[in-house]
Design a protein around this motif. Structure first.
Motif, mmCIF file in Angstrom:
data_model
loop_
_atom_site.group_PDB
_atom_site.id
_atom_site.type_symbol
_atom_site.label_atom_id
_atom_site.label_comp_id
_atom_site.label_asym_id
_atom_site.label_seq_id
_atom_site.Cartn_x
_atom_site.Cartn_y
_atom_site.Cartn_z
ATOM 1 N N SER A 45 32.326 35.857 45.973
ATOM 2 C CA SER A 45 32.134 35.893 47.422
ATOM 3 C C SER A 45 33.428 35.959 48.230
ATOM 4 C CB SER A 45 31.289 34.696 47.873
ATOM 5 O OG SER A 45 31.948 33.489 47.569
ATOM 6 N N ASN A 46 34.484 35.315 47.795
ATOM 7 C CA ASN A 46 35.716 35.290 48.578
ATOM 8 C C ASN A 46 36.884 36.023 47.921
ATOM 9 O OD1 ASN A 46 34.659 33.705 50.688
ATOM 10 N ND2 ASN A 46 34.936 31.860 49.467
ATOM 11 N N THR A 47 36.618 36.818 46.919
ATOM 12 C CA THR A 47 37.705 37.433 46.157
ATOM 13 C C THR A 47 38.602 38.316 47.025
ATOM 14 O OG1 THR A 47 36.370 37.364 44.152
ATOM 15 C CG2 THR A 47 38.268 38.852 44.159
ATOM 16 N N VAL A 48 38.015 39.181 47.817
ATOM 17 C CA VAL A 48 38.817 40.080 48.654
ATOM 18 C C VAL A 48 39.612 39.273 49.673
ATOM 19 C CG1 VAL A 48 38.761 42.000 50.296
ATOM 20 C CG2 VAL A 48 37.252 42.035 48.295
ATOM 21 N N LEU A 49 38.980 38.286 50.286
ATOM 22 C CA LEU A 49 39.664 37.432 51.255
ATOM 23 C C LEU A 49 40.833 36.691 50.607
ATOM 24 C CD1 LEU A 49 39.763 36.159 54.107
ATOM 25 C CD2 LEU A 49 38.177 34.432 53.248
ATOM 26 N N PRO A 56 48.172 38.069 45.246
ATOM 27 C CA PRO A 56 48.557 37.787 43.854
ATOM 28 C C PRO A 56 49.213 39.004 43.219
ATOM 29 C CG PRO A 56 46.204 38.198 43.995
ATOM 30 C CD PRO A 56 46.722 38.144 45.407
ATOM 31 N N ASP A 57 49.950 38.757 42.153
ATOM 32 C CA ASP A 57 50.593 39.840 41.412
ATOM 33 C C ASP A 57 49.594 40.550 40.505
ATOM 34 O OD1 ASP A 57 53.426 39.363 42.237
ATOM 35 O OD2 ASP A 57 52.937 37.395 41.410
ATOM 36 N N LEU A 58 48.500 39.864 40.196
ATOM 37 C CA LEU A 58 47.487 40.385 39.278
ATOM 38 C C LEU A 58 46.173 39.664 39.541
ATOM 39 C CD1 LEU A 58 46.727 41.986 36.634
ATOM 40 C CD2 LEU A 58 47.496 39.955 35.383
ATOM 41 N N ILE A 59 45.063 40.393 39.351
ATOM 42 C CA ILE A 59 43.738 39.782 39.435
ATOM 43 C C ILE A 59 43.038 39.990 38.097
ATOM 44 C CG2 ILE A 59 41.479 39.826 40.579
ATOM 45 C CD1 ILE A 59 42.956 40.920 43.092
ATOM 46 N N LEU A 60 42.538 38.896 37.514
ATOM 47 C CA LEU A 60 41.715 38.949 36.309
ATOM 48 C C LEU A 60 40.279 38.715 36.770
ATOM 49 C CD1 LEU A 60 43.944 36.818 33.928
ATOM 50 C CD2 LEU A 60 43.706 39.304 33.960
ATOM 51 N N LEU A 61 39.434 39.728 36.618
ATOM 52 C CA LEU A 61 38.122 39.736 37.257
ATOM 53 C C LEU A 61 37.010 39.911 36.236
ATOM 54 C CD1 LEU A 61 36.527 39.881 39.970
ATOM 55 C CD2 LEU A 61 37.038 42.329 40.000
ATOM 56 N N ARG A 75 36.035 47.737 43.648
ATOM 57 C CA ARG A 75 35.962 48.852 44.599
ATOM 58 C C ARG A 75 36.356 48.400 45.996
ATOM 59 N NH1 ARG A 75 30.533 51.286 41.939
ATOM 60 N NH2 ARG A 75 31.577 52.547 40.344
ATOM 61 N N SER A 76 35.902 47.212 46.395
ATOM 62 C CA SER A 76 36.284 46.663 47.703
ATOM 63 C C SER A 76 37.780 46.381 47.761
ATOM 64 C CB SER A 76 35.517 45.362 47.981
ATOM 65 O OG SER A 76 34.153 45.613 48.108
ATOM 66 N N LEU A 77 38.312 45.813 46.699
ATOM 67 C CA LEU A 77 39.751 45.517 46.647
ATOM 68 C C LEU A 77 40.586 46.787 46.774
ATOM 69 C CD1 LEU A 77 39.751 42.910 43.758
ATOM 70 C CD2 LEU A 77 40.537 42.463 46.093
ATOM 71 N N SER A 85 46.822 47.936 46.092
ATOM 72 C CA SER A 85 47.840 48.156 45.061
ATOM 73 C C SER A 85 47.953 46.989 44.066
ATOM 74 C CB SER A 85 49.202 48.397 45.708
ATOM 75 O OG SER A 85 49.604 47.248 46.429
ATOM 76 N N ILE A 86 47.163 45.933 44.258
ATOM 77 C CA ILE A 86 47.195 44.811 43.318
ATOM 78 C C ILE A 86 46.481 45.232 42.039
ATOM 79 C CG2 ILE A 86 46.456 42.428 42.876
ATOM 80 C CD1 ILE A 86 46.488 42.000 45.957
ATOM 81 N N PRO A 87 47.147 45.114 40.882
ATOM 82 C CA PRO A 87 46.473 45.477 39.629
ATOM 83 C C PRO A 87 45.316 44.525 39.338
ATOM 84 C CG PRO A 87 48.789 44.894 39.242
ATOM 85 C CD PRO A 87 48.518 44.690 40.686
ATOM 86 N N VAL A 88 44.214 45.100 38.854
ATOM 87 C CA VAL A 88 43.018 44.324 38.534
ATOM 88 C C VAL A 88 42.624 44.614 37.092
ATOM 89 C CG1 VAL A 88 40.636 43.785 39.169
ATOM 90 C CG2 VAL A 88 42.255 44.525 40.938
ATOM 91 N N VAL A 89 42.481 43.550 36.309
ATOM 92 C CA VAL A 89 42.085 43.656 34.906
ATOM 93 C C VAL A 89 40.667 43.130 34.770
ATOM 94 C CG1 VAL A 89 42.540 42.849 32.554
ATOM 95 C CG2 VAL A 89 44.451 43.437 34.064
#
Length: 144
Positions: A45-49, A56-61, A75-77, A85-89
């Motif tokens: 619910s609050n990930t994008v916010l 963060p330098d990286l998001i582990l999702l 997709r929202s990020l 531009s934040i890398p998402v794994v």
């Protein structure tokens, strides 16, 4: 100290979004061993916010989240100017057959559950491309 050296000496900040409490605990333990700072949440619910606020330098999702799925979140990020531009794994139970689906959704990489700490460390190092000084998790475990 130059700005670049200051940046290299800092620990990377990782936003972890994981629905399963046991997996979240394991991820926290692994990131601590590797030498990352982290912020955790167990829903989407609050990930994008949070990503906008903390940069963060990286998001582990996690892919399977209550509410919005990990695919919807990434997709929202990627559409947000401050988070695009934040890398998402992706952290997933999918197998190699789903690799293209994950990468096409906007993830920069993925790790499959269950994973070894060394595998998580390798993904983080690859994504952050030596921008930071990490501890070697395997070596730390061997010293104990």
């Amino acid at each position: 100290m130059s700005d670049e050296k200051k940046r290299n000496s800092q620990q990377p900040l990782v936003l972890v979004v994981e629905a399963d409490e046991d997996s979240l605990l394991l991820m926290n333990y692994a990131l601590d061993l590797i030498g990352c700072k982290f912020i955790c949440q167990n829903n989407s619910s609050n990930t994008v916010l949070m990503a906008r606020e903390y940069q963060p330098d990286l998001i582990l999702l996690d892919i399977f989240l209550p509410g919005m799925s990990g695919v919807e979140v990434v997709r929202s990020l990627k559409q947000e100017p401050r988070t695009g531009s934040i890398p998402v794994v992706a952290v997933t139970t999918f197998d190699m057959d789903e690799r293209e689906l994950i990468l096409d959704a906007g993830f920069d990489d993925y790790i499959t559950k269950p994973y070894l700490i060394e595998d998580l460390e390798a993904v983080i190092r690859r994504i952050l491309k030596r921008k930071f000084q990490f501890y070697k998790a395997f070596n730390l475990c061997q010293d104990s």
